[in-house]
Design a protein around this motif. Structure first.
Motif, mmCIF file in Angstrom:
data_model
loop_
_atom_site.group_PDB
_atom_site.id
_atom_site.type_symbol
_atom_site.label_atom_id
_atom_site.label_comp_id
_atom_site.label_asym_id
_atom_site.label_seq_id
_atom_site.Cartn_x
_atom_site.Cartn_y
_atom_site.Cartn_z
ATOM 1 N N HIS A 130 0.863 -1.186 0.000
ATOM 2 C CA HIS A 130 0.000 0.000 0.000
ATOM 3 C C HIS A 130 0.898 1.234 0.000
ATOM 4 O O HIS A 130 1.599 1.484 0.990
ATOM 5 N N VAL A 131 0.920 1.971 -1.094
ATOM 6 C CA VAL A 131 1.643 3.241 -1.153
ATOM 7 C C VAL A 131 0.705 4.307 -0.603
ATOM 8 O O VAL A 131 -0.304 4.657 -1.235
ATOM 9 N N LEU A 132 1.028 4.865 0.558
ATOM 10 C CA LEU A 132 0.106 5.742 1.262
ATOM 11 C C LEU A 132 0.291 7.213 0.928
ATOM 12 O O LEU A 132 -0.674 7.980 1.000
ATOM 13 N N GLY A 133 1.495 7.650 0.619
ATOM 14 C CA GLY A 133 1.671 9.066 0.352
ATOM 15 C C GLY A 133 3.041 9.391 -0.193
ATOM 16 O O GLY A 133 4.000 8.622 -0.022
ATOM 17 N N THR A 173 1.587 9.159 -9.478
ATOM 18 C CA THR A 173 0.928 8.420 -10.561
ATOM 19 C C THR A 173 1.718 7.175 -10.950
ATOM 20 O O THR A 173 1.151 6.091 -11.154
ATOM 21 N N VAL A 174 3.051 7.311 -11.033
ATOM 22 C CA VAL A 174 3.888 6.175 -11.420
ATOM 23 C C VAL A 174 3.817 5.071 -10.377
ATOM 24 O O VAL A 174 3.648 3.891 -10.708
ATOM 25 N N LEU A 175 3.919 5.433 -9.102
ATOM 26 C CA LEU A 175 3.899 4.413 -8.058
ATOM 27 C C LEU A 175 2.525 3.779 -7.909
ATOM 28 O O LEU A 175 2.417 2.598 -7.561
ATOM 29 N N THR A 176 1.469 4.534 -8.148
ATOM 30 C CA THR A 176 0.135 3.928 -8.113
ATOM 31 C C THR A 176 -0.011 2.872 -9.192
ATOM 32 O O THR A 176 -0.521 1.766 -8.947
ATOM 33 N N THR A 177 0.455 3.193 -10.392
ATOM 34 C CA THR A 177 0.392 2.211 -11.484
ATOM 35 C C THR A 177 1.286 1.012 -11.202
ATOM 36 O O THR A 177 0.901 -0.150 -11.434
ATOM 37 N N TYR A 178 2.500 1.274 -10.685
ATOM 38 C CA TYR A 178 3.410 0.161 -10.410
ATOM 39 C C TYR A 178 2.876 -0.715 -9.280
ATOM 40 O O TYR A 178 3.031 -1.938 -9.321
#
Length: 370
Positions: free
Chosen positions: A205-208, A301-306
């Protein structure tokens, strides 16, 4: 063996022909010399080793010696009788059958060792009962003998030899791990990424993402995580984190209110939080080190997609080569068509199987009776 016997007989016959042309004095002198050599050899060799051909030749020559001289030969009448008894035993020998029950099959032995290794707390009788449920009738004494032969100690000692790997694997479904990851932008600005990983499923979970992380910001992200987990938040009992100053008492209080104990790692020991550190390395190698990040919005955006790719489209060794979001009860079947889906502009690829489309058949005109 037969050729050796014929060779020895030929040599002795040739020696007998040579003796006929020699005088008696020469023969007597040679006999005395040979007797002395034999006496010297008897003092050095306790028991000579004779082959089968040697025994046959000596037995045949001993028959032509006087009875007095036979007593001082290597081959005595007792030796001949012993040879005869050995030949009788060799003729009537049978395959020896060991006493007791037949040995266990190799499959059963391997199953006993597997049950003992995979279940350290199981004793001999417990393993015997499990074997009976699997269709194997084995006594508890046999289980003990097999484990002793394999070098496996009894159940109390095997249970005390539990490794950290097995302990963490047993506790993985109750563990969370969190850490910070930093990324350098194209303008040489450092951005910090806060993420949390579920150890059992490897779901991230990438939180911020921010350039100036604070304790209040991290505590608010912790509250957001518990809200996103909803009912699953109560399943986690421990959270592993390092000793960063941004993890304040307010951050620990958020998880304490959920019944999750926060466990700080020892100072300067990144291996204590190995799962989170490994994800940082993977994310950098597969994503951030191969892109030029322009700012916070771009990195988010990049980390959400990854993260979506990591959780739903990437095979993991610890998950039996499945993605964290894959259903382990579903076995994918091979299909004729394999489709590729490009992620992050072709930086990563995902493949899906699709059923072949049936050819479209136009429907014919139907007529209705009046």
């Amino acid at each position: 063996m037969g050729l050796r016997l014929l060779y020895l007989i030929f040599c002795r016959l040739l020696g007998c022909l040579l003796l006929l042309g020699r005088s008696a004095a020469v023969n007597n002198a040679e006999i005395l010399a040979l007797r002395h050599e034999v006496a010297v050899l008897r003092r050095q060799v306790e028991r000579p080793r004779l082959s089968w051909a040697d025994r046959a030749v000596l037995s045949a020559l001993a028959r032509h010696l006087p009875p007095v001289l036979r007593r001082h030969r290597l081959v005595t009448p007792g030796t001949l009788l012993a040879w005869h008894r050995r030949l009788v035993r060799w003729k009537w020998r049978q395959t020896a059958v060991g006493p007791g029950r037949p040995p266990l099959p190799e499959e059963t032995v391997a199953l006993i060792e597997r049950l003992a290794r995979e279940n350290p707390t199981w004793g001999y009788v417990r393993i015997q009962g499990e074997l009976r449920r699997l269709g194997h009738q084995v006594a508890a004494a046999t289980v003990r003998r097999v484990l002793r032969r394999s070098g496996l100690p009894p159940a109390p000692q095997r249970a005390s030899q539990q490794t950290w790997r097995s302990f963490l694997r047993a506790q993985a479904h109750t563990l969370l791990a969190c850490d910070f990851m930093h990324v350098e932008t194209v303008f040489l600005k450092r951005l910090y990424v806060f993420f949390v990983m579920e150890i059992a499923t490897r779901r991230v979970h990438v939180l911020g993402v921010t350039a100036r992380p604070t304790g209040a910001w991290v505590a608010q992200l912790a509250r957001n995580l518990l809200m996103d987990l909803e009912e699953r938040a109560g399943c986690f009992r421990f959270l592993i984190r390092d000793r960063d100053s941004k993890f304040t008492a307010a951050f620990d209080a958020v998880f304490a209110g959920n019944g999750t104990a926060v466990i700080p790692t020892p100072p300067q020991s990144p291996r204590s939080n190995a799962f989170a550190e490994r994800w940082i390395r993977t994310a950098r190698a597969e994503c951030t080190d191969r892109l030029l990040i322009t700012g916070e919005r771009h990195l988010r955006t990049v980390l959400t997609t990854y993260t979506e790719h990591y959780n739903g489209g990437r095979a993991h060794r610890s998950q039996d080569l499945r993605a964290p979001d894959d259903d382990p009860n579903i076995i994918p079947l091979p299909a004729d068509a394999v489709r590729r889906r490009q992620v992050l502009g072709g930086l990563l690829n995902e493949y899906r199987t699709t059923s072949p489309r049936l050819p479209h058949r136009p429907q014919g005109k139907t007529s209705s009776a009046a």
